[in-house]
Design an enzyme around this catalytic site. Structure first.
Site, PDB file in Angstrom:
ATOM      1  N   ASN A 173      -7.595  -2.678  14.239  1.00 19.59           N
ATOM      2  CA  ASN A 173      -8.992  -2.775  13.799  1.00 19.59           C
ATOM      3  C   ASN A 173      -9.210  -3.936  12.814  1.00 19.59           C
ATOM      4  O   ASN A 173     -10.275  -4.048  12.212  1.00 19.59           O
ATOM      5  CB  ASN A 173      -9.457  -1.448  13.174  1.00 19.59           C
ATOM      6  N   ASP A 209       0.830  -1.200   0.000  1.00 14.31           N
ATOM      7  CA  ASP A 209       0.000   0.000   0.000  1.00 14.31           C
ATOM      8  C   ASP A 209       0.870   1.257   0.000  1.00 14.31           C
ATOM      9  O   ASP A 209       2.097   1.182   0.144  1.00 14.31           O
ATOM     10  CB  ASP A 209      -0.962   0.001   1.204  1.00 14.31           C
ATOM     11  N   GLU A 258      -9.672  -1.358   5.254  1.00 15.69           N
ATOM     12  CA  GLU A 258     -10.316  -1.075   6.528  1.00 15.69           C
ATOM     13  C   GLU A 258     -11.588  -1.918   6.676  1.00 15.69           C
ATOM     14  O   GLU A 258     -12.101  -2.460   5.684  1.00 15.69           O
ATOM     15  CB  GLU A 258     -10.667   0.422   6.591  1.00 15.69           C
ATOM     16  N   HIS A 295      -7.489  -4.552  10.007  1.00 19.46           N
ATOM     17  CA  HIS A 295      -7.167  -4.341   8.586  1.00 19.46           C
ATOM     18  C   HIS A 295      -5.879  -5.079   8.197  1.00 19.46           C
ATOM     19  O   HIS A 295      -5.012  -5.334   9.023  1.00 19.46           O
ATOM     20  CB  HIS A 295      -7.106  -2.848   8.221  1.00 19.46           C
TER      21      HIS A 295
HETATM   22  P1  PGA Z   1       2.024  -2.060  12.579  1.00 22.09           P
HETATM   23  O1  PGA Z   1       0.788  -1.786  11.634  1.00 22.09           O
HETATM   24  O2  PGA Z   1       2.750  -3.225  12.003  1.00 22.09           O
HETATM   25  O3  PGA Z   1       2.832  -0.801  12.536  1.00 22.09           O
HETATM   26  O4  PGA Z   1       1.474  -2.355  13.944  1.00 22.09           O
HETATM   27  C1  PGA Z   1       0.102  -2.869  11.089  1.00 22.09           C
HETATM   28  C2  PGA Z   1      -1.049  -2.323  10.272  1.00 22.09           C
HETATM   29  O5  PGA Z   1      -1.649  -1.324  10.663  1.00 22.09           O
HETATM   30  O6  PGA Z   1      -1.354  -2.927   9.235  1.00 22.09           O
END
Ligand code: PGA
Length: 264
Positions: A135, A66, A142, A137
């Site tokens: 959350n 992304d 999302e 995702h």
């Molecule tokens: P993080 O983020 O690895 O920095 O915890 C993961 C995400 O939000 O996909």
């Protein structure tokens, strides 16, 4: 799904690196790379193996998951800069073989379609590395993302923008992004999701033991042909079947067809 329970974040990185190394040593490979905190121990371990054990990424093509919309690749917080800083600049992956969605493309819809088609044209992703948001995702898909979605423009959730605000001290966290879709991610031949910390425990429990639901986008991995979930104790803490996962893992580790070499 294979659930691998680890004693620490470092151990998570070692188990994930074992799987990636086994595939990379087989010959030309397409890797899907995640940014963020979760894969850091995996990248650190791969960098160590590159330096100390001649693990070469010269025949790897890498696609990131992304990118923030509106950020040019050279922006310090772009995911292009981030993946270079965290991983690819420290190994021998040729820069031209690192492919990311272009967040500042004039037409983001066309850019998303182009990116999705580029993954297909490369033969698809062999090993996709994933983190999970609190959350639920994966990528920037999302909650309520279509389980069949392709790479597209997506609006970031408030919770995601709050989580990432620490990287944007002036408060200018982008609102839009380009992200591989859940349908795109599902096409990877093997998916490895790494998670650490208790703040991920509820999302991990929903992903592994809850229903397949767009409310927890990572639960789409229940439909994946080969998904390996590698967790530290905090991230695993809300799973109800830990004993079974541990037994299965110990048994698998004794077999030639171990989860670290699933293509054998
Ligand atoms: P993080 O983020 O690895 O920095 O915890 C993961 C995400 O939000 O996909």
């Amino acid at each position: 799904m294979q659930i691998i329970l680890c004693e620490s974040a470092e151990h998570v990185g070692v188990r994930a690196a074992d799987i990636i190394e086994a595939r990379v040593r087989q010959g030309p490979a397409v890797l899907g790379l995640a940014t963020g905190g979760s894969p850091k121990s995996t990248y650190q371990e791969l960098i160590r193996r590159h330096r100390e054990e001649q693990l070469s990424f010269g025949q790897v093509t890498a696609f990131t998951l992304d990118e923030y919309a509106g950020l040019p690749p050279g922006h310090e917080q772009s995911y292009y800069s981030s993946i270079r800083r965290e991983f690819t600049d420290h190994v021998d992956l040729p820069l031209g073989q690192l492919i990311t969605p272009q967040g500042d493309a004039p037409d983001l819809v066309t850019e998303a379609e182009r990116y999705d088609a580029a993954i297909v044209a490369a033969g698809g992703v062999d090993v996709q590395i994933l983190g999970i948001g609190a959350n639920g995702h994966i990528g920037f898909n999302e909650p309520t993302s279509s389980l069949a979605s392709r790479t597209r423009v997506k609006t970031l959730a408030g919770a995601t923008r709050a989580d990432n605000a620490r990287y944007f001290p002036e408060g200018d966290v982008p609102r839009l992004c380009l992200t591989q879709g859940l349908g795109t991610i599902r096409e990877a031949k093997l998916a490895i999701l790494v998670a650490m910390g208790e703040n991920k425990a509820a999302a991990v429990q929903a992903m592994v033991e809850g229903p397949v639901s767009a409310h927890c986008p990572a639960s789409v991995l229940q439909l994946h042909r080969r998904a390996v979930i590698i967790l530290d104790p905090g991230a695993a803490s809300q799973l109800s079947m830990q004993e079974y996962y541990r037994e299965a893992q110990e048994f698998n580790d004794q077999l030639d067809r171990s989860p670290t070499r699933p293509w054998l």
